[in-house]
Design a protein around this motif. Structure first.
Motif, PDB file in Angstrom:
ATOM      1  N   GLU A   1     -17.225  97.977  60.031  1.00 33.42           N
ATOM      2  CA  GLU A   1     -18.346  96.595  60.542  1.00 33.42           C
ATOM      3  C   GLU A   1     -17.291  95.249  61.162  1.00 33.42           C
ATOM      4  O   GLU A   1     -17.893  94.553  61.813  1.00 33.42           O
ATOM      5  N   HIS A   2     -15.971  95.610  61.232  1.00 29.17           N
ATOM      6  CA  HIS A   2     -15.811  94.834  61.630  1.00 29.17           C
ATOM      7  C   HIS A   2     -15.546  95.058  63.167  1.00 29.17           C
ATOM      8  O   HIS A   2     -15.549  93.897  64.254  1.00 29.17           O
ATOM      9  N   PHE A   3     -14.772  96.188  63.711  1.00 34.09           N
ATOM     10  CA  PHE A   3     -15.132  96.926  65.111  1.00 34.09           C
ATOM     11  C   PHE A   3     -16.000  96.937  65.174  1.00 34.09           C
ATOM     12  O   PHE A   3     -16.065  97.748  67.103  1.00 34.09           O
ATOM     13  N   GLY A   4     -16.717  97.778  65.425  1.00 32.97           N
ATOM     14  CA  GLY A   4     -17.775  98.342  65.666  1.00 32.97           C
ATOM     15  C   GLY A   4     -17.387  99.652  66.454  1.00 32.97           C
ATOM     16  O   GLY A   4     -16.491 100.967  65.962  1.00 32.97           O
ATOM     17  N   ASP A   5     -18.085  99.166  67.937  1.00 32.35           N
ATOM     18  CA  ASP A   5     -17.315 100.139  69.409  1.00 32.35           C
ATOM     19  C   ASP A   5     -16.016 100.244  69.619  1.00 32.35           C
ATOM     20  O   ASP A   5     -15.664 100.963  70.559  1.00 32.35           O
ATOM     21  N   LYS A   6     -15.030  98.776  68.955  1.00 37.09           N
ATOM     22  CA  LYS A   6     -13.897  99.233  69.645  1.00 37.09           C
ATOM     23  C   LYS A   6     -12.713  99.729  68.862  1.00 37.09           C
ATOM     24  O   LYS A   6     -11.355  99.370  67.895  1.00 37.09           O
ATOM     25  N   LEU A   7     -13.568 100.937  67.804  1.00 35.43           N
ATOM     26  CA  LEU A   7     -12.691 101.201  66.441  1.00 35.43           C
ATOM     27  C   LEU A   7     -12.666 102.650  67.066  1.00 35.43           C
ATOM     28  O   LEU A   7     -13.589 103.104  67.076  1.00 35.43           O
TER      29      LEU A   7
ATOM     30  N   ALA B   1     -13.796 109.876  57.369  1.00 34.77           N
ATOM     31  CA  ALA B   1     -14.812 109.322  58.175  1.00 34.77           C
ATOM     32  C   ALA B   1     -16.851 109.840  58.509  1.00 34.77           C
ATOM     33  O   ALA B   1     -17.279 108.227  59.047  1.00 34.77           O
ATOM     34  N   SER B   2     -16.988 111.042  58.617  1.00 40.83           N
ATOM     35  CA  SER B   2     -17.896 111.205  59.193  1.00 40.83           C
ATOM     36  C   SER B   2     -18.825 110.585  58.231  1.00 40.83           C
ATOM     37  O   SER B   2     -20.424 110.592  58.283  1.00 40.83           O
ATOM     38  N   ARG B   3     -18.862 110.296  57.037  1.00 41.21           N
ATOM     39  CA  ARG B   3     -19.907 109.725  56.369  1.00 41.21           C
ATOM     40  C   ARG B   3     -20.169 108.176  56.560  1.00 41.21           C
ATOM     41  O   ARG B   3     -20.796 107.713  56.031  1.00 41.21           O
ATOM     42  N   VAL B   4     -19.129 107.649  57.239  1.00 38.29           N
ATOM     43  CA  VAL B   4     -19.510 106.247  57.647  1.00 38.29           C
ATOM     44  C   VAL B   4     -19.510 106.252  58.280  1.00 38.29           C
ATOM     45  O   VAL B   4     -21.036 105.475  59.048  1.00 38.29           O
ATOM     46  N   SER B   5     -19.215 106.581  59.930  1.00 36.89           N
ATOM     47  CA  SER B   5     -20.313 107.394  60.878  1.00 36.89           C
ATOM     48  C   SER B   5     -19.557 108.398  61.908  1.00 36.89           C
ATOM     49  O   SER B   5     -18.575 108.500  61.972  1.00 36.89           O
ATOM     50  N   PRO B   6     -20.641 109.271  61.563  1.00 34.42           N
ATOM     51  CA  PRO B   6     -20.297 110.188  62.540  1.00 34.42           C
ATOM     52  C   PRO B   6     -20.096 110.342  63.801  1.00 34.42           C
ATOM     53  O   PRO B   6     -19.342 111.552  64.727  1.00 34.42           O
ATOM     54  N   GLY B   7     -20.509 109.624  64.144  1.00 34.02           N
ATOM     55  CA  GLY B   7     -20.039 108.552  65.977  1.00 34.02           C
ATOM     56  C   GLY B   7     -18.803 108.258  66.320  1.00 34.02           C
ATOM     57  O   GLY B   7     -18.207 107.898  67.351  1.00 34.02           O
ATOM     58  N   LEU B   8     -18.437 108.011  65.194  1.00 35.79           N
ATOM     59  CA  LEU B   8     -16.849 107.676  65.341  1.00 35.79           C
ATOM     60  C   LEU B   8     -16.017 108.308  66.542  1.00 35.79           C
ATOM     61  O   LEU B   8     -16.285 109.473  66.053  1.00 35.79           O
TER      62      LEU B   8
ATOM     63  N   VAL C   1     -15.946 113.491  69.374  1.00 36.60           N
ATOM     64  CA  VAL C   1     -13.807 113.892  69.610  1.00 36.60           C
ATOM     65  C   VAL C   1     -12.920 113.881  71.229  1.00 36.60           C
ATOM     66  O   VAL C   1     -13.544 115.171  71.579  1.00 36.60           O
ATOM     67  N   ARG C   2     -12.318 112.951  70.923  1.00 38.03           N
ATOM     68  CA  ARG C   2     -11.973 112.710  72.122  1.00 38.03           C
ATOM     69  C   ARG C   2     -10.549 113.941  72.436  1.00 38.03           C
ATOM     70  O   ARG C   2      -9.551 113.245  71.872  1.00 38.03           O
TER      71      ARG C   2
ATOM     72  N   ASP D   1      -9.687  98.146  70.232  1.00 35.65           N
ATOM     73  CA  ASP D   1      -9.098  96.914  69.155  1.00 35.65           C
ATOM     74  C   ASP D   1      -8.589  96.577  68.472  1.00 35.65           C
ATOM     75  O   ASP D   1      -7.113  96.458  67.157  1.00 35.65           O
ATOM     76  N   ALA D   2      -8.759  98.381  67.674  1.00 37.45           N
ATOM     77  CA  ALA D   2      -8.178  98.453  66.207  1.00 37.45           C
ATOM     78  C   ALA D   2      -8.530 100.179  66.182  1.00 37.45           C
ATOM     79  O   ALA D   2      -9.231 100.816  66.922  1.00 37.45           O
ATOM     80  N   TRP D   3      -7.228 100.900  65.039  1.00 36.57           N
ATOM     81  CA  TRP D   3      -7.959 102.022  65.357  1.00 36.57           C
ATOM     82  C   TRP D   3      -7.398 102.416  63.823  1.00 36.57           C
ATOM     83  O   TRP D   3      -6.833 101.846  63.243  1.00 36.57           O
ATOM     84  N   ILE D   4      -7.131 104.051  63.799  1.00 39.57           N
ATOM     85  CA  ILE D   4      -7.255 104.277  61.744  1.00 39.57           C
ATOM     86  C   ILE D   4      -6.720 105.796  62.195  1.00 39.57           C
ATOM     87  O   ILE D   4      -6.320 106.256  63.295  1.00 39.57           O
ATOM     88  N   THR D   5      -5.408 105.709  60.576  1.00 41.73           N
ATOM     89  CA  THR D   5      -3.910 106.443  60.774  1.00 41.73           C
ATOM     90  C   THR D   5      -4.673 107.335  59.511  1.00 41.73           C
ATOM     91  O   THR D   5      -5.182 106.372  58.915  1.00 41.73           O
ATOM     92  N   GLY D   6      -4.149 108.582  59.527  1.00 43.16           N
ATOM     93  CA  GLY D   6      -4.258 109.363  58.515  1.00 43.16           C
ATOM     94  C   GLY D   6      -2.666 109.824  57.258  1.00 43.16           C
ATOM     95  O   GLY D   6      -2.162 109.630  56.971  1.00 43.16           O
ATOM     96  N   ARG D   7      -2.266 108.305  57.923  1.00 42.12           N
ATOM     97  CA  ARG D   7      -0.611 108.389  57.305  1.00 42.12           C
ATOM     98  C   ARG D   7      -0.452 107.448  55.544  1.00 42.12           C
ATOM     99  O   ARG D   7      -1.801 107.543  55.529  1.00 42.12           O
ATOM    100  N   LYS D   8       0.410 108.348  55.009  1.00 44.27           N
ATOM    101  CA  LYS D   8       0.188 108.029  53.302  1.00 44.27           C
ATOM    102  C   LYS D   8       1.747 108.015  52.664  1.00 44.27           C
ATOM    103  O   LYS D   8       2.626 108.291  53.619  1.00 44.27           O
TER     104      LYS D   8
END
Length: 244
Positions: free
Chosen positions: A35-41, A58-65, A95-96, A139-146
């Motif tokens: 919601e905050h970053f859209g296509d900049k995420l 993530a696929s359930r939130v936006s499969p085009g992410l 997927v890039r 502008d933003a990215w998501i990681t899988g760290r725990k």
């Protein structure tokens, strides 16, 4: 709510979002990020041993992410197959594959054996630089760290700022048991090497079977991170030039 760059500095925004989301479910964290970053995420994934959970969420939130996958040229064949199968099964449409620059390989690793003498140097040209170049458009990215991975990740926030960008760590709070429960609930496919004793999967020269989190990565060395999550010295900007 769209992200307004003029409304807050990246550190200030990261601190506010972390306070709001530190106890949130990973799905809520992902929705807020989108919601905050859209296509900049973008989401960065290794398609490794534990990657299916975050990719499925993530696929359930936006499969085009946009999903950024570091194809280092040193990955197991099973990882490349898993990447294709997961993307198709989860309906991930963007997927890039990020690959090291030809010039970097030609000048610094012409024989593909830099890992023998400098694992940090190998990670730098095969992971850090390609990701820096790709993240230039986000502008933003998501990681899988725990946090349960230990080491520097023990104090991992849910949202942080790094190099002027916002990083979301939706699974920071989750335990191994919670990950396993999600996998079972949604019948997610396992990485093929998990059945062969690999609890964490990276590049083949630096990954060994292990049943203890990331201990099979760079075994016998002090190294615990490839470099993409290591803080830069003040004033050192990411390299965002060149080809991927």
């Amino acid at each position: 709510m769209a992200y307004d760059q003029t409304s807050a500095t990246a550190p200030g925004l990261a601190a506010r979002l972390d306070a709001e989301l530190r106890d949130a479910h990973p799905s809520e964290i992902l929705r807020t990020a989108h919601e905050h970053f859209g296509d900049k995420l973008a989401l960065v994934s290794s398609f490794g041993a534990e990657s299916a959970v975050l990719l499925h969420l993530a696929s359930r939130v936006s499969p085009g992410l946009p999903v950024l996958f570091l194809d280092t040229g040193m990955l197991f064949g099973q990882t490349l197959d898993y990447r294709k199968n997961i993307a198709a099964q989860f309906g991930l449409t963007d997927v890039r594959d990020l690959r090291p620059a030809f010039a970097d390989l030609a000048t610094q690793d012409p024989n593909s054996d830099l890992w023998r003498t400098s694992v940090d140097g190998c990670c730098h040209i095969r992971k850090v630089l390609p990701l820096d170049r790709a993240l230039g458009g986000f502008d933003a990215w998501i990681t899988g760290r725990k946090r349960f991975h230990g080491g520097d990740r023990l104090s991992l926030p849910v949202v942080e700022e790094a190099d002027g960008k916002i990083k979301f760590n939706p699974l920071a709070n989750w335990s191994k048991a919670e990950l396993d429960a999600y996998v079972a609930e949604h019948d997610l496919p396992a990485h093929p090497l998990v059945a062969q004793g690999y609890a964490s999967v990276g590049c083949w020269p630096c990954t060994q079977p292990s049943d203890d989190g990331r201990s099979g990565r760079w075994a016998g060395q002090e190294k615990t991170e490839c470099g993409i999550h290591v803080a830069r010295a003040p004033g050192v900007a990411p390299n965002v030039g060149g080809d991927i």
